[in-house]
Design a protein around this motif. Structure first.
Motif, mmCIF file in Angstrom:
data_model
loop_
_atom_site.group_PDB
_atom_site.id
_atom_site.type_symbol
_atom_site.label_atom_id
_atom_site.label_comp_id
_atom_site.label_asym_id
_atom_site.label_seq_id
_atom_site.Cartn_x
_atom_site.Cartn_y
_atom_site.Cartn_z
ATOM 1 N N UNK A 158 0.816 -1.220 0.000
ATOM 2 C CA UNK A 158 0.000 0.000 0.000
ATOM 3 C C UNK A 158 0.847 1.265 0.000
ATOM 4 N N UNK A 159 2.101 1.158 0.451
ATOM 5 C CA UNK A 159 2.979 2.336 0.506
ATOM 6 C C UNK A 159 3.217 2.937 -0.876
ATOM 7 N N UNK A 160 3.059 2.153 -1.933
ATOM 8 C CA UNK A 160 3.229 2.691 -3.283
ATOM 9 C C UNK A 160 2.209 3.788 -3.572
ATOM 10 N N UNK A 161 1.077 3.746 -2.893
ATOM 11 C CA UNK A 161 0.054 4.771 -3.071
ATOM 12 C C UNK A 161 0.045 5.778 -1.925
ATOM 13 N N UNK A 162 0.271 5.304 -0.714
ATOM 14 C CA UNK A 162 0.238 6.225 0.428
ATOM 15 C C UNK A 162 1.397 7.220 0.396
ATOM 16 N N UNK A 163 2.516 6.843 -0.191
ATOM 17 C CA UNK A 163 3.677 7.745 -0.225
ATOM 18 C C UNK A 163 3.364 9.050 -0.968
ATOM 19 N N UNK A 164 2.928 9.000 -2.234
ATOM 20 C CA UNK A 164 2.613 10.274 -2.905
ATOM 21 C C UNK A 164 1.438 11.011 -2.284
ATOM 22 N N UNK A 165 0.445 10.264 -1.794
ATOM 23 C CA UNK A 165 -0.710 10.912 -1.151
ATOM 24 C C UNK A 165 -0.274 11.697 0.076
ATOM 25 N N UNK A 166 0.559 11.086 0.901
ATOM 26 C CA UNK A 166 0.981 11.751 2.125
ATOM 27 C C UNK A 166 2.007 12.850 1.857
ATOM 28 N N UNK A 167 2.808 12.701 0.820
ATOM 29 C CA UNK A 167 3.740 13.768 0.483
ATOM 30 C C UNK A 167 2.972 15.048 0.163
ATOM 31 N N UNK A 168 1.928 14.920 -0.645
ATOM 32 C CA UNK A 168 1.118 16.092 -0.996
ATOM 33 C C UNK A 168 0.430 16.654 0.243
ATOM 34 N N UNK A 169 -0.109 15.783 1.074
ATOM 35 C CA UNK A 169 -0.794 16.200 2.293
ATOM 36 C C UNK A 169 0.157 16.947 3.226
ATOM 37 N N UNK A 170 1.333 16.402 3.419
ATOM 38 C CA UNK A 170 2.306 17.012 4.330
ATOM 39 C C UNK A 170 2.792 18.349 3.789
ATOM 40 N N UNK A 171 2.980 18.448 2.468
ATOM 41 C CA UNK A 171 3.392 19.729 1.889
ATOM 42 C C UNK A 171 2.339 20.810 2.170
ATOM 43 N N UNK A 172 1.054 20.436 2.075
ATOM 44 C CA UNK A 172 -0.014 21.398 2.359
ATOM 45 C C UNK A 172 -0.036 21.774 3.832
ATOM 46 N N UNK A 173 0.104 20.773 4.703
ATOM 47 C CA UNK A 173 -0.023 21.015 6.141
ATOM 48 C C UNK A 173 1.166 21.772 6.721
#
Length: 344
Positions: A158-173
């Motif tokens: 699942x990390x193959x998908x959670x990695x880009x999702x969380x990168x974008x989320x963290x950049x926003x936060x």
């Protein structure tokens, strides 16, 4: 989980193992393109797709409720916010004061958009890893060790998908309060500056952190079995063929197992705490890797520098980030943001 998301979005998954009756799948297919009711539905059971949809909706609801605490967690883990907040609730107040209520929901779009896909990856990979360990003719529940391995494996996949999702989320936060960001804007910026590979910065840390699906599933199932054993008389284990090895029938199985809602919620809560404690330091370093911009080629000290040095400067490694953080801020940095995470 999850988490973000075992991770935030990735932790918005229903709990461990339970299998899907093969008759449900067969009858679903026989009805043609999924239309009509299956035999199991006629017997009053919920169709697997209904279970899956309900799980996605529940995960989305949990994501929204926990998002303010996730924003606080990321702020605690991001160096530029170090020392700004004295407590979780003072942080919530400060964010509302500076950024209005919408500041508490920064970064919610990307995990919300990906939650169904992450659920699908975890469900499918968990089933695959379980099938590799248990023969189809088995009549017994899988061992806790087998559950641990299947859970850990599904987290890495699942990390193959959670990695880009969380990168974008963290950049926003982690953006400064005066900077207005959007999911699409961050996505375009990352691709423009770092290319597609930039979306997978921190993948190694994400995969290691999401190994926590293993202790999560292990602890949850262990607590369920303990509660069954403590009943008078003890409740029997589930005995049926493990043909599907999926997570999708879990809710119905547990509610009909004789355990109460408080017992199920206690098992889930303890499992969540154990999972986060198991890999939380990695989550801290992952946030630091993903929130800090890479050094671009134009920022390098001199054209004569070796290519190896250039690569090191451009791509911060997990070991380098962890070593630097602990050396400069002490061992407590490994648990930055743990409070709001456990509250969430």
């Amino acid at each position: 989980m999850t988490g973000d998301s075992l991770g935030e979005s990735s932790r918005s998954i229903t709990h461990p193992h339970h299998e899907q009756h093969s008759s449900s799948v067969d009858s679903f297919v026989d009805n043609g393109k999924g239309k009509g009711k299956s035999k199991d539905n006629e017997n009053g059971e919920t169709h697997p797709m209904v279970d899956f949809t309900a799980g996605v909706i529940a995960g989305a609801a949990g994501l929204i409720v926990g998002q303010p605490f996730d924003v606080v967690k990321v702020r605690y883990q991001t160096p530029q916010y170090a020392g700004k907040y004295s407590s979780t609730f003072s942080a919530l107040g400060a964010i509302v004061k500076e950024e209005k209520v919408k500041g508490l929901f920064k970064g919610v779009t990307s995990p919300m958009a990906g939650i169904a896909f992450i659920n699908g990856i975890v469900f499918t990979s968990y089933s695959l890893f379980m099938k590799q360990q248990i023969p189809p003719e088995s009549l017994h529940e899988p061992s806790l060790y087998q559950i641990f391995l299947a859970g850990a494996g599904s987290g890495v996949v699942a990390a193959t998908l959670t990695c880009p999702i969380e990168l974008i989320k963290i950049r926003e936060q982690s953006a400064p309060p005066h900077v207005n960001t959007s999911t699409i804007g961050v996505l375009k910026h990352v691709i423009r500056t770092d290319g597609i590979r930039g979306l997978f910065r921190g993948f190694q840390a994400t995969a290691i952190r999401d190994l926590a699906y293993g202790p999560y599933f292990f602890t949850y199932e262990g607590m369920i079995r303990l509660f069954k054993y403590m009943k008078t008389p003890p409740l029997p284990e589930n005995t049926r063929k493990h043909e599907g090895h999926t997570l999708i029938d879990e809710a119905e199985m547990e509610l009909s197992s004789g355990l109460t809602w408080p017992e199920l919620m206690t098992a889930g809560g303890i499992a969540g705490v154990v999972a986060w404690m198991a890999t939380f330091p990695i989550d801290v370093f992952k946030t630091r890797i993903q929130s800090a911009p890479w050094t671009t080629t134009s920022d390098l000290p001199a054209p004569s520098s070796s290519s190896k040095l250039n690569m090191t400067l451009r791509k911060p490694s997990l070991w380098k980030v962890a070593n630097t953080a602990i050396k400069e801020e002490g061992w407590r940095v490994m648990f930055a943001g743990l409070g709001p995470t456990l509250i969430r």
